[in-house]
Design an enzyme around this catalytic site. Structure first.
Site, PDB file in Angstrom:
ATOM      1  N   TYR A  67       0.862  -1.271  -0.048  1.00  0.00           N
ATOM      2  CA  TYR A  67      -0.068   0.052  -0.044  1.00  0.00           C
ATOM      3  C   TYR A  67       0.862   1.274   0.100  1.00  0.00           C
ATOM      4  CZ  TYR A  67      -4.271  -2.674   0.105  1.00  0.00           C
ATOM      5  OH  TYR A  67      -5.360  -3.510  -0.236  1.00  0.00           O
ATOM      6  N   VAL A 103     -10.277   3.563  -4.770  1.00  0.00           N
ATOM      7  CA  VAL A 103      -9.688   3.904  -3.585  1.00  0.00           C
ATOM      8  C   VAL A 103      -8.540   4.926  -3.640  1.00  0.00           C
ATOM      9  CG1 VAL A 103     -10.129   1.517  -2.609  1.00  0.00           C
ATOM     10  CG2 VAL A 103      -7.933   2.207  -3.568  1.00  0.00           C
ATOM     11  N   ASP A 104      -8.673   5.625  -4.882  1.00  0.00           N
ATOM     12  CA  ASP A 104      -7.657   6.451  -5.313  1.00  0.00           C
ATOM     13  C   ASP A 104      -7.885   7.990  -4.975  1.00  0.00           C
ATOM     14  OD1 ASP A 104      -8.258   5.678  -8.749  1.00  0.00           O
ATOM     15  OD2 ASP A 104      -9.090   7.371  -7.415  1.00  0.00           O
ATOM     16  N   HIS A 119     -15.284   1.352  -1.204  1.00  0.00           N
ATOM     17  CA  HIS A 119     -14.224   0.393  -0.914  1.00  0.00           C
ATOM     18  C   HIS A 119     -12.926   1.083  -0.076  1.00  0.00           C
ATOM     19  CE1 HIS A 119     -15.104  -2.519  -4.291  1.00  0.00           C
ATOM     20  NE2 HIS A 119     -16.017  -2.485  -3.202  1.00  0.00           N
ATOM     21  N   CYS A 127      -5.632   2.686  12.689  1.00  0.00           N
ATOM     22  CA  CYS A 127      -5.324   1.489  13.452  1.00  0.00           C
ATOM     23  C   CYS A 127      -6.172   0.217  13.258  1.00  0.00           C
ATOM     24  CB  CYS A 127      -5.389   1.844  14.887  1.00  0.00           C
ATOM     25  SG  CYS A 127      -4.956   0.472  15.920  1.00  0.00           S
ATOM     26  N   CYS A 150      -2.782   2.661  21.035  1.00  0.00           N
ATOM     27  CA  CYS A 150      -3.108   1.279  21.470  1.00  0.00           C
ATOM     28  C   CYS A 150      -1.850   0.409  20.994  1.00  0.00           C
ATOM     29  CB  CYS A 150      -4.413   0.566  20.981  1.00  0.00           C
ATOM     30  SG  CYS A 150      -4.552  -0.015  19.431  1.00  0.00           S
ATOM     31  N   GLY A 187     -16.325   1.901 -16.379  1.00  0.00           N
ATOM     32  CA  GLY A 187     -14.895   1.456 -16.086  1.00  0.00           C
ATOM     33  C   GLY A 187     -14.818   0.397 -14.853  1.00  0.00           C
ATOM     34  N   ASN A 213     -17.546   1.074 -21.008  1.00  0.00           N
ATOM     35  CA  ASN A 213     -16.311   0.186 -20.463  1.00  0.00           C
ATOM     36  C   ASN A 213     -15.627  -0.037 -21.810  1.00  0.00           C
ATOM     37  OD1 ASN A 213     -15.413  -0.992 -17.787  1.00  0.00           O
ATOM     38  ND2 ASN A 213     -15.204  -2.905 -19.306  1.00  0.00           N
TER      39      ASN A 213
HETATM   40  C1  BV8 Z   1     -17.816  -8.623   1.237  1.00  0.00           C
HETATM   41  C2  BV8 Z   1     -10.032  -2.246  -2.031  1.00  0.00           C
HETATM   42  C3  BV8 Z   1     -18.763 -10.411   2.636  1.00  0.00           C
HETATM   43  C4  BV8 Z   1      -8.594  -2.698  -1.637  1.00  0.00           C
HETATM   44  C5  BV8 Z   1     -11.247  -3.700  -3.366  1.00  0.00           C
HETATM   45  C6  BV8 Z   1     -20.978 -12.256  -3.045  1.00  0.00           C
HETATM   46  C7  BV8 Z   1     -21.697 -11.468  -1.983  1.00  0.00           C
HETATM   47  C8  BV8 Z   1     -20.623 -10.757  -1.243  1.00  0.00           C
HETATM   48  C9  BV8 Z   1     -19.420 -10.906  -1.460  1.00  0.00           C
HETATM   49  C10 BV8 Z   1     -18.801 -11.888  -2.276  1.00  0.00           C
HETATM   50  C11 BV8 Z   1     -19.607 -12.267  -3.336  1.00  0.00           C
HETATM   51  N1  BV8 Z   1     -18.979 -13.237  -4.032  1.00  0.00           N
HETATM   52  C12 BV8 Z   1     -17.761 -12.967  -3.826  1.00  0.00           C
HETATM   53  C13 BV8 Z   1     -17.448 -12.434  -2.664  1.00  0.00           C
HETATM   54  C14 BV8 Z   1     -16.443 -11.937  -2.004  1.00  0.00           C
HETATM   55  C15 BV8 Z   1     -15.583 -10.554  -2.590  1.00  0.00           C
HETATM   56  C16 BV8 Z   1     -15.621 -10.774  -4.142  1.00  0.00           C
HETATM   57  O1  BV8 Z   1     -16.666 -10.073  -4.719  1.00  0.00           O
HETATM   58  N2  BV8 Z   1     -14.762 -11.433  -4.833  1.00  0.00           N
HETATM   59  C17 BV8 Z   1     -14.684 -11.309  -6.305  1.00  0.00           C
HETATM   60  C18 BV8 Z   1     -13.190 -11.403  -6.747  1.00  0.00           C
HETATM   61  C19 BV8 Z   1     -15.467 -12.208  -6.933  1.00  0.00           C
HETATM   62  N3  BV8 Z   1     -16.168  -9.573  -2.148  1.00  0.00           N
HETATM   63  C20 BV8 Z   1     -15.784  -9.099  -0.956  1.00  0.00           C
HETATM   64  O2  BV8 Z   1     -14.956  -9.810  -0.389  1.00  0.00           O
HETATM   65  C21 BV8 Z   1     -16.551  -7.800  -0.396  1.00  0.00           C
HETATM   66  N4  BV8 Z   1     -16.909  -8.010   0.838  1.00  0.00           N
HETATM   67  O3  BV8 Z   1     -18.755  -8.534   0.450  1.00  0.00           O
HETATM   68  O4  BV8 Z   1     -17.693  -9.096   2.349  1.00  0.00           O
HETATM   69  C22 BV8 Z   1     -18.944 -10.194   4.039  1.00  0.00           C
HETATM   70  C23 BV8 Z   1     -20.498  -9.998   4.282  1.00  0.00           C
HETATM   71  C24 BV8 Z   1     -20.607  -9.968   5.593  1.00  0.00           C
HETATM   72  C25 BV8 Z   1     -19.618 -10.035   6.692  1.00  0.00           C
HETATM   73  C26 BV8 Z   1     -18.333 -10.030   6.499  1.00  0.00           C
HETATM   74  C27 BV8 Z   1     -17.868  -9.920   4.772  1.00  0.00           C
HETATM   75  C28 BV8 Z   1     -15.277  -6.866  -0.448  1.00  0.00           C
HETATM   76  C29 BV8 Z   1     -14.982  -6.127  -1.826  1.00  0.00           C
HETATM   77  C30 BV8 Z   1     -13.997  -5.010  -1.803  1.00  0.00           C
HETATM   78  C31 BV8 Z   1     -12.644  -5.531  -1.862  1.00  0.00           C
HETATM   79  N5  BV8 Z   1     -11.685  -4.405  -2.278  1.00  0.00           N
HETATM   80  N6  BV8 Z   1     -10.438  -2.733  -3.340  1.00  0.00           N
HETATM   81  C32 BV8 Z   1      -7.563  -2.549  -2.768  1.00  0.00           C
HETATM   82  O5  BV8 Z   1      -7.813  -1.521  -3.446  1.00  0.00           O
HETATM   83  O6  BV8 Z   1      -6.348  -2.786  -2.292  1.00  0.00           O
HETATM   84  S1  BV8 Z   1     -12.006  -4.456  -4.674  1.00  0.00           S
HETATM   85  C33 BV8 Z   1     -10.963  -3.848  -5.910  1.00  0.00           C
HETATM   86  O7  BV8 Z   1     -11.621  -4.400  -7.152  1.00  0.00           O
HETATM   87  C34 BV8 Z   1     -10.985  -2.438  -6.228  1.00  0.00           C
HETATM   88  O8  BV8 Z   1     -11.660  -1.480  -5.272  1.00  0.00           O
HETATM   89  C35 BV8 Z   1     -11.415  -2.368  -7.877  1.00  0.00           C
HETATM   90  O9  BV8 Z   1     -12.212  -0.989  -7.950  1.00  0.00           O
HETATM   91  C36 BV8 Z   1     -12.440  -3.289  -7.691  1.00  0.00           C
HETATM   92  C37 BV8 Z   1     -13.407  -3.863  -8.808  1.00  0.00           C
HETATM   93  O10 BV8 Z   1     -12.532  -3.933  -9.654  1.00  0.00           O
HETATM   94  P1  BV8 Z   1     -12.665  -2.889 -11.033  1.00  0.00           P
HETATM   95  O11 BV8 Z   1     -12.926  -1.556 -10.353  1.00  0.00           O
HETATM   96  O12 BV8 Z   1     -13.956  -3.392 -11.862  1.00  0.00           O
HETATM   97  O13 BV8 Z   1     -11.319  -2.988 -11.771  1.00  0.00           O
HETATM   98  P2  BV8 Z   1     -11.028  -4.064 -12.900  1.00  0.00           P
HETATM   99  O14 BV8 Z   1      -9.593  -3.757 -12.966  1.00  0.00           O
HETATM  100  O15 BV8 Z   1     -11.706  -5.310 -12.388  1.00  0.00           O
HETATM  101  O16 BV8 Z   1     -12.045  -3.432 -14.071  1.00  0.00           O
HETATM  102  C38 BV8 Z   1     -11.364  -2.484 -14.609  1.00  0.00           C
HETATM  103  C39 BV8 Z   1     -12.543  -2.482 -16.044  1.00  0.00           C
HETATM  104  O17 BV8 Z   1     -12.257  -1.140 -16.864  1.00  0.00           O
HETATM  105  C40 BV8 Z   1     -12.168  -3.417 -17.072  1.00  0.00           C
HETATM  106  O18 BV8 Z   1     -13.196  -4.059 -17.322  1.00  0.00           O
HETATM  107  C41 BV8 Z   1     -11.547  -2.558 -18.197  1.00  0.00           C
HETATM  108  O19 BV8 Z   1     -11.846  -3.153 -19.583  1.00  0.00           O
HETATM  109  C42 BV8 Z   1     -12.056  -1.440 -18.107  1.00  0.00           C
HETATM  110  N7  BV8 Z   1     -11.016  -0.292 -18.392  1.00  0.00           N
HETATM  111  C43 BV8 Z   1      -9.902  -0.110 -18.460  1.00  0.00           C
HETATM  112  N8  BV8 Z   1      -9.463   0.998 -19.094  1.00  0.00           N
HETATM  113  C44 BV8 Z   1     -10.631   1.615 -19.288  1.00  0.00           C
HETATM  114  C45 BV8 Z   1     -11.587   0.939 -19.130  1.00  0.00           C
HETATM  115  N9  BV8 Z   1     -13.057   1.222 -19.169  1.00  0.00           N
HETATM  116  C46 BV8 Z   1     -13.143   2.522 -19.732  1.00  0.00           C
HETATM  117  N10 BV8 Z   1     -12.197   3.237 -19.956  1.00  0.00           N
HETATM  118  C47 BV8 Z   1     -10.824   3.043 -19.677  1.00  0.00           C
HETATM  119  N11 BV8 Z   1      -9.989   3.756 -20.252  1.00  0.00           N
HETATM  120 ZN    ZN Z   2      -4.941   1.667  17.996  1.00  0.00          ZN
END
Ligand code: BV8
Ligand code: ZN
Length: 250
Positions: A67, A103-104, A119, A127, A150, A187, A213
């Protein structure tokens, strides 16, 4: 680029808009999307392997350094024309909600006001135990910096895979998606849940769904309009058309 006149007509008569953005919107600012290959040092890791509480528990220093590297990478990055077009869109419609997975912090940096960061924000550090936020820590230390209150390990204020999204932001995002007349998905690969469900919530409530997209996604077959290409080009062109829609008789 031109847009179907019926879409412009719908936008002309709409007051409630919701937009979901993903990493693709920041791509033209020079930020790699979430699934782009990582650079050099990080090439051997998958983001989904680093962005999780398990990864942080297993190797806090590796995750902290990843990070720190990403915060550094974002320092020189500026919003692109797509971000600014969304600021104009917010000023054009009575009720406008910008929901972002990014997150940017670039939407706020560009001037967007009503932004829901589902996100979190990579520039905020807190912390991992007592959640106290801090703005200063020892960057040179070999260890992960600790909370002054802490001694808990510091972490970025982002939502990791397996962690719940911030309740208030998610509830507001669902409300806006259900209430809007037009929902834009821009996007994002539409893979990460629960953000990817917002477009379906909109559609199920009768909203018109528009996707912008670089490539088709699992959502594409279900949208009313799909514009393939760069959001930094398509959004300004759409805003130009919307801005002239007031004085153009239908
Ligand atoms: C949760 C922060 C549960 C960190 C990120 C069903 C229901 C609930 C959960 C799940 C479920 N199925 C699976 C899950 C688990 C999981 C999940 O979704 N997994 C995926 C991989 C299947 N979800 C979770 O864990 C979420 N939590 O629901 O918890 C829970 C419930 C109760 C109690 C406890 C827990 C949390 C998800 C958040 C994760 N954190 N980011 C960090 O950044 O380090 S997600 C991360 O992916 C980023 O935030 C990013 O934004 C996000 C999504 O990706 P995209 O933004 O779509 O980016 P990507 O590269 O994929 O796509 C870009 C697109 O742009 C492409 O299509 C490309 O073609 C296009 N593009 C490129 N250039 C351009 C363009 N388009 C236009 N113009 C351009 N120039
Ligand atoms: Zn603390």
């Amino acid at each position: 680029m031109t847009f179907p006149s019926e879409l412009i007509k719908i936008l002309k008569s709409s007051t409630r808009i919701a937009v979901l953005t993903g990493a693709g919107v920041s791509q033209e600012s020079g930020l790699k999307t979430f699934r782009d290959s990582q650079d050099g040092l990080w090439a051997k890791y998958k983001p989904t392997d680093l962005a999780s509480p398990e990864a942080f528990a297993r190797d806090p220093k590796l995750v902290w350094d990843w990070y720190a590297w990403r915060r550094e990478a974002i320092k020189g990055v500026r919003p692109n024309q797509g971000h600014y077009a969304l600021v104009e869109m917010e000023n054009k419609f009575l009720e406008f909600t910008l929901i972002t997975q990014n997150v940017d912090g670039l939407h706020r940096f560009a001037g967007s006001k009503n932004v829901l960061e589902l996100h979190g924000n990579i520039n905020l550090v807190r912390c991992s135990e007592c959640r106290t936020f801090t703005e200063e820590w020892d960057e040179e230390s070999e260890l992960v910096p600790q909370c002054k209150k802490c001694n808990g390990l510091l972490r970025p204020d982002v939502v990791w895979f397996g962690e719940s999204l911030p309740r208030a932001e998610l509830e507001s995002a669902v409300t806006a998606s259900r209430a809007c007349q037009v929902f834009f998905s821009i996007g994002t690969s539409g893979v990460v849940q629960p953000a990817a469900s917002l477009a379906h919530a909109a559609r199920n409530n009768g909203s018109i769904v528009v996707e912008i997209n670089a490539e088709p996604t699992p959502l594409t077959p279900k949208v009313d309009y799909f514009f393939q290409g760069k959001s930094g080009e398509i959004l300004p062109a759409l805003m130009k058309e919307i801005k002239t829609m007031d004085d153009r008789p239908f």
